[in-house]
Design a protein around this motif. Structure first.
Motif, PDB file in Angstrom:
ATOM      1  N   THR A  77       0.846  -1.191   0.000  1.00 13.11           N
ATOM      2  CA  THR A  77       0.000   0.000   0.000  1.00 13.11           C
ATOM      3  C   THR A  77       0.879   1.239   0.000  1.00 13.11           C
ATOM      4  O   THR A  77       1.893   1.289   0.689  1.00 13.11           O
ATOM      5  CB  THR A  77      -0.924   0.020   1.227  1.00 13.11           C
ATOM      6  OG1 THR A  77      -1.571  -1.241   1.346  1.00 13.11           O
ATOM      7  CG2 THR A  77      -1.968   1.110   1.093  1.00 13.11           C
ATOM      8  N   THR A  79       0.771   5.825  -1.212  1.00 13.09           N
ATOM      9  CA  THR A  79      -0.074   6.983  -1.480  1.00 13.09           C
ATOM     10  C   THR A  79       0.504   7.785  -2.631  1.00 13.09           C
ATOM     11  O   THR A  79       1.714   7.780  -2.868  1.00 13.09           O
ATOM     12  CB  THR A  79      -0.196   7.912  -0.255  1.00 13.09           C
ATOM     13  OG1 THR A  79       1.120   8.322   0.171  1.00 13.09           O
ATOM     14  CG2 THR A  79      -0.913   7.231   0.886  1.00 13.09           C
ATOM     15  N   SER A  89      -4.739  10.125  -1.316  1.00 14.71           N
ATOM     16  CA  SER A  89      -5.066   9.189  -2.386  1.00 14.71           C
ATOM     17  C   SER A  89      -4.333   7.883  -2.128  1.00 14.71           C
ATOM     18  O   SER A  89      -3.104   7.826  -2.182  1.00 14.71           O
ATOM     19  CB  SER A  89      -4.659   9.777  -3.743  1.00 14.71           C
ATOM     20  OG  SER A  89      -4.950   8.890  -4.795  1.00 14.71           O
ATOM     21  N   VAL A  90      -5.087   6.818  -1.839  1.00 16.62           N
ATOM     22  CA  VAL A  90      -4.505   5.523  -1.480  1.00 16.62           C
ATOM     23  C   VAL A  90      -4.158   4.741  -2.743  1.00 16.62           C
ATOM     24  O   VAL A  90      -4.946   4.673  -3.693  1.00 16.62           O
ATOM     25  CB  VAL A  90      -5.468   4.712  -0.609  1.00 16.62           C
ATOM     26  CG1 VAL A  90      -4.863   3.361  -0.244  1.00 16.62           C
ATOM     27  CG2 VAL A  90      -5.821   5.493   0.660  1.00 16.62           C
ATOM     28  N   THR A  96      -4.497   3.286  -8.306  1.00 21.05           N
ATOM     29  CA  THR A  96      -5.104   4.317  -7.472  1.00 21.05           C
ATOM     30  C   THR A  96      -6.229   4.986  -8.241  1.00 21.05           C
ATOM     31  O   THR A  96      -6.314   4.887  -9.466  1.00 21.05           O
ATOM     32  CB  THR A  96      -4.053   5.351  -7.036  1.00 21.05           C
ATOM     33  OG1 THR A  96      -4.610   6.214  -6.043  1.00 21.05           O
ATOM     34  CG2 THR A  96      -3.593   6.197  -8.208  1.00 21.05           C
ATOM     35  N   THR A 103     -11.724   3.928  -1.842  1.00 18.40           N
ATOM     36  CA  THR A 103     -11.349   4.648  -0.627  1.00 18.40           C
ATOM     37  C   THR A 103     -12.613   5.119   0.075  1.00 18.40           C
ATOM     38  O   THR A 103     -13.432   5.823  -0.520  1.00 18.40           O
ATOM     39  CB  THR A 103     -10.450   5.841  -0.950  1.00 18.40           C
ATOM     40  OG1 THR A 103      -9.284   5.379  -1.641  1.00 18.40           O
ATOM     41  CG2 THR A 103     -10.026   6.564   0.314  1.00 18.40           C
ATOM     42  N   ILE A 144      -7.161  -1.864   5.346  1.00 23.03           N
ATOM     43  CA  ILE A 144      -6.819  -1.988   3.931  1.00 23.03           C
ATOM     44  C   ILE A 144      -6.925  -3.447   3.518  1.00 23.03           C
ATOM     45  O   ILE A 144      -6.297  -4.316   4.119  1.00 23.03           O
ATOM     46  CB  ILE A 144      -5.403  -1.444   3.666  1.00 23.03           C
ATOM     47  CG1 ILE A 144      -5.325   0.037   4.059  1.00 23.03           C
ATOM     48  CG2 ILE A 144      -5.015  -1.624   2.195  1.00 23.03           C
ATOM     49  CD1 ILE A 144      -3.929   0.583   4.139  1.00 23.03           C
ATOM     50  N   SER A 161      -9.575  -2.128  -1.243  1.00 24.56           N
ATOM     51  CA  SER A 161     -10.275  -1.031  -0.589  1.00 24.56           C
ATOM     52  C   SER A 161      -9.497  -0.553   0.622  1.00 24.56           C
ATOM     53  O   SER A 161      -8.674  -1.268   1.187  1.00 24.56           O
ATOM     54  CB  SER A 161     -11.685  -1.480  -0.162  1.00 24.56           C
ATOM     55  OG  SER A 161     -11.595  -2.523   0.800  1.00 24.56           O
ATOM     56  N   ALA A 162      -9.789   0.686   1.008  1.00 21.03           N
ATOM     57  CA  ALA A 162      -9.230   1.284   2.221  1.00 21.03           C
ATOM     58  C   ALA A 162     -10.354   2.019   2.925  1.00 21.03           C
ATOM     59  O   ALA A 162     -10.939   2.950   2.355  1.00 21.03           O
ATOM     60  CB  ALA A 162      -8.085   2.238   1.887  1.00 21.03           C
ATOM     61  N   ASN A 163     -10.673   1.595   4.139  1.00 21.10           N
ATOM     62  CA  ASN A 163     -11.783   2.179   4.879  1.00 21.10           C
ATOM     63  C   ASN A 163     -11.253   2.902   6.112  1.00 21.10           C
ATOM     64  O   ASN A 163     -10.737   2.275   7.042  1.00 21.10           O
ATOM     65  CB  ASN A 163     -12.776   1.094   5.289  1.00 21.10           C
ATOM     66  CG  ASN A 163     -14.025   1.673   5.942  1.00 21.10           C
ATOM     67  OD1 ASN A 163     -14.353   2.851   5.749  1.00 21.10           O
ATOM     68  ND2 ASN A 163     -14.725   0.868   6.722  1.00 21.10           N
TER      69      ASN A 163
END
Length: 906
Positions: A77, A79, A89-90, A96, A103, A144, A161-163
């Motif tokens: 992961t 940015t 921005s992940v 991305t 995200t 993630i 996904s990234a929460n």
């Protein structure tokens, strides 16, 4: 609410009412593998027990690190760093943006499309990227998920996904209080400015066991970028030395001063003072959990004011001691606006009157979990649900001043591209014609709707667990296509020609006659418009009517339907060793910005873009051990190897298209334009990821490492551009910073070692960070052929051709080419933390303690035109080639920096 949504909700509710057993799908666990702050492994223990490529970073609001550094501590992961974005921005495994990485904040997909103005001169063109606008001080954790998925979060998520989770009432209150607050403050040297957050909260506990809580938080900070890099110099000082070197060569060749400012950015243009508000109302009892949330963020950055407003409702209904219902509802409305200052510049064109870009998204999700106890010691858990997302982008007006082509006469504010003023004071016809064409490159308008029905299934039998998750997504994009009167006339005329040919010898039906008459009426109307503006082929330069040629807006929509699935098999052998294997197929629908972007009329629009399709294989193992070496120590680890193959990968190229109606003399014109296309070759990503954590109380260690290989293509808009358009051939390729390089470093990692002293009141730790070789784009582009191969110049035919072809009909156009940046030196950070009481924390950080000079990978300014210099020939009339030299690289990260922070609960 359309028929599909109504039917989906009804089916879910009916299913829940029919002898459905409740299932608890597991709660999210939290992990911080890089910065341990007196944790007792309560949540961290569980993180290493979860299978799959899942990582969690918690206590973000307690960390003194910025959000980019926290996310980059996670294997696989990264940015995208953009000083003009105002959002995080992940990047997951080299992908991305909206749809490639979902995200989320508190389970809601973030659709903010940040599009900044120029951040410098030579190298500071406009930049755009998707991201989440949130203050890290309001975040507690981020989970993630890479390569596989569960729940509704991956209906449109190619790579994962990234929460992010925001703070709640219990995060603010002390354990022994029902009312209180928290204050956080930090400051430092090397151009760090003060930042603070204050929050108050209260909770009322009722006699029946329920509770009602309230929270209000406010944060404010100042972020500036005029810092000292490693070695003790600013970007201004480095650029000044480099400019002197370049200037000497330039003076020798041209006997003039160079028109260059080689700073990667102007610190004044990326200065910002974001302010954030957070309001929450939380109600909990034995049956219901209700959460109301409002967030607001305001900022001014890169020539525009940013405002984000979010309203959200979460509701959970359960029935204690039975498995019939566990119902979850979510509704969220988010509004983002960017108001550009009059006088600010975008690709060196000044905003002349109020200009606003808007983004509005609405999310709705409903799901229910239930459980069956099946024969043969098998448990079956299922969650069924429906998710709906509508995402709309608009602007308040058409920004005529941002057109690539302009007709200028003694106007210092006007840049003439691809057309010079002739000695008689008139602009050539080619420039005049193109100056009349609209563009849809700044903030393309349109909306995207995604409707997802999903089912998450979990089978447990003895030591084996099988997770099978599937969802069906219906996606629809609707956007604007801009054309001119001339183009519309020729399009309709072409239809008429085909219609006449079709019925030349046949008797047309009444329907055909009506259709023909309708087309003829449209043609006649457009013909009148055309006659009114085109009374002659060669317009006078002062003809104001020319500048008023109308623009036509056509609305087009494209629909896609695709199914995603993810299968994971886990063998729960013991706590020390839990192997797993998974396979997933995921899709990502094209965005409005990709499908409807066009730098010249409709030349760049591509309604035939296919969704990207990824197939990911993963194998790995994880484990968690207590008392491994001592009676009280704990070890957690996770290792994953993966391979992803992506079909129809979307990137943009510099292509050529014939447009009828833009040239009143010749009838059609070949124009170059940026266009998004599906890559015609398979994109492969292979990698290895590992996490390790050890804690024995007095001593702790955390390790993170990732390695990847990929052949993903660059986009033409990745190529660095000069904001001032020093070269006319760049004009048509301006992309408003549409993309940047996303490929991860070939390897990167971090190691933290620390100790706790004096009854754990003092913590001393050090972090070593490593970045391997990374990619950047060259200034030059290459021309490629459809199906692979480069365009080459055939000396016999005296023209460019494709391998095995006789002409260039199979030429795709220009694409960007990567070059490699060497591995960066090791960067060491040091920190000391003192907690005299449970409610007070004091911390001193020293980042980059050895003061090394290094560049952050995936920093947008690494690819700015200021990193390149033009090779000067002795012949003043000879064109030089652009080249990159390391001695002129100047986009470096901060040097040695001291930072003090405190947190106090009252």
């Amino acid at each position: 609410m359309n028929k599909l949504i109504k039917t989906s909700i009804a089916s879910i509710l009916i299913t829940n009412m029919l002898s459905i057993a409740h299932a608890d799908d597991g709660t999210s666990t939290e992990l911080d593998a890089i910065e341990v702050i007196s944790q007792k492994f309560k949540e961290k223990d569980e993180a290493y027990k979860k299978t799959g490529a899942v990582s969690i970073r918690d206590e973000i609001n307690k960390s003194s690190k910025d959000l980019d550094a926290i996310i980059r501590s996670t294997p696989g992961t990264f940015t995208q760093m953009n000083k003009a974005a105002g959002a995080v921005s992940v990047n997951i495994r080299g992908a991305t943006g909206l749809g490639r990485v979902n995200t989320m904040i508190d389970g809601v997909t973030q659709t903010f499309y940040s599009s900044g103005g120029d951040t410098g001169t030579k190298g500071g063109g406009a930049g755009s990227q998707f991201g989440a606008a949130i203050d890290p001080l309001f975040l507690t954790s981020v989970e993630i998920n890479r390569g596989s998925f569960k729940s509704s979060s991956n209906g449109n998520a190619l790579m994962g996904s990234a929460n992010f989770k925001t703070i709640g009432v219990d995060d603010v209150l002390r354990l022994d209080k029902n009312i209180g607050g928290i204050i956080k403050y930090s400051n430092g040297d090397n151009d760090l400015k003060p930042e603070y957050m204050a929050a108050v909260a209260g909770k009322r506990i009722f006699d029946y066991g329920g509770s009602l809580g309230f929270l209000y938080g406010y944060s404010r900070k100042t972020i500036t970028q005029d810092y000292l890099v490693g070695g003790g110099e600013t970007h201004q000082e480095i650029s000044k030395k480099n400019t002197e070197i370049i200037s000497e060569e330039y003076r020798k060749a041209y006997d003039d001063e160079p028109p260059y400012d080689i700073r990667p950015f102007d610190p004044e243009k990326v200065k910002q003072k974001p302010q954030s508000h957070l309001v929450k109302l939380e109600y909990v009892d034995d049956y219901s959990t209700l959460g109301l949330q409002y967030r607001k963020l305001t900022n001014h950055l890169a020539g525009r004011s940013i405002k984000s407003d979010t309203k959200q409702i979460n509701y959970n209904l359960i029935i204690p001691n039975n498995d019939f219902i566990n119902l979850n509802l979510l509704y969220s409305q988010n509004k983002n606006s960017q108001n550009y200052d009059i006088g600010s510049t975008i690709i060196d064109r000044k905003i002349q009157k109020p200009l606003q870009g808007r983004n509005k998204s609405i999310s709705f999700d409903i799901n229910n979990s239930f459980k069956f106890n099946l024969p043969f010691e098998t448990n079956f858990t299922m969650t069924s649900g429906m998710n709906w997302l509508k995402n709309d982008y608009s602007r308040n007006r058409y920004p005529d001043e941002l057109r690539i082509f302009k007709v200028c006469e003694d106007d210092p504010e006007c840049v003439t591209s691809l057309g010079e003023l002739n000695p008689k004071g008139k602009t050539n016809l080619y420039t005049k014609v193109n100056a009349s064409l609209p563009t849809n490159s700044f903030f393309p308008q349109g909306d995207q709707k995604n409707r997802t029905i999903y089912f998450n299934n979990k089978f447990e039998w003895k030591m084996f667990t099988l997770d099978y998750n599937v969802n069906l997504v219906k996606s629809k994009n609707k956007g604007q296509i801009l054309t001119s009167v001339d183009q519309e006339y020729h399009k309709i005329q072409s239809k008429m020609d085909r219609l006449y040919d079709m019925y030349d010898d046949l008797s047309p039906t009444e329907q055909a006659k009506e259709f023909a008459q309708k087309i003829l009426n449209e043609a006649n109307k457009l013909s009148k418009d055309l006659d009114a503006f085109d009374k002659k082929y060669e317009w006078d330069f002062d003809d104001e009517e020319f500048k008023k040629r109308p623009t036509f807006v056509n609305y087009k929509q494209v629909k896609n339907t695709f199914k995603n699935y993810s299968v994971t098999l886990t063998a729960n052998m013991n706590n020390y060793f839990t192997p797993f294997i998974s396979y997933s197929k995921t899709h990502r629908a094209p965005t409005v910005q990709e499908m409807f972007f066009s730098s010249l009329a409709d030349a760049g629009v591509n309604l035939n873009l296919k969704p990207e399709t990824a197939r990911t294989q993963q194998i790995g193992f994880n484990g968690f051990m207590e008392g491994a070496i001592t009676d009280a120590d704990k070890i957690g680890y996770k290792v994953t190897a993966y391979k992803t193959r992506i079909d129809d990968f979307i990137h943009n190229v510099y292509s050529y298209k014939s447009i009828r109606g833009i040239n009143p003399i010749h009838g059609s014109q070949i124009v170059p334009a940026l266009q998004h296309r599906n890559h015609d070759q398979l994109v492969t990503m292979k990698g290895f990821e590992a996490e390790f954590s050890y804690d024995m109380g007095r001593f702790f260690a955390n390790l993170s490492y990732a390695r990847q290989r990929t052949n993903q293509p660059a986009s033409y808009s990745d190529i660095p551009r000069t904001a001032s358009n020093a070269d006319e051939e760049q004009a048509e390729a301006q992309s408003f910073g549409l993309t940047k390089v996303t490929i991860l470093p070939n390897s990167y990692g971090s190691l933290e070692l620390g100790t706790r002293l004096f009854d754990n009141k003092v913590t001393i730790g050090a972090i070593a960070k490593y970045y391997g070789k990374s990619k950047r784009t060259k200034f030059d582009s290459i021309e490629v052929c459809r199906g692979g191969g480069r365009v080459y110049f055939d000396k016999v035919r005296n023209r460019p051709v494709c391998p095995g072809k006789k002409d260039i009909s199979d030429r795709i156009g220009g694409i960007a080419e990567y070059e490699e940046i060497d591995s960066q030196p090791m960067v060491y950070d040091f920190y000391v933390m003192y907690e005299p009481t449970e409610n007070l924390m004091l911390k001193l950080n020293v980042d980059n303690i050895t003061d090394v000079r290094y560049a952050n990978p995936l920093d947008a300014n690494n690819d700015s035109a200021s990193q390149y210099s033009k090779l000067i020939h002795a012949d003043k009339n000879a064109e030089g080639d652009y080249y990159y030299t390391k001695e002129f690289q100047n986009n470096f990260a901060r040097g040695r920096t001291f930072k003090f922070s405190l947190s106090y609960k009252f």
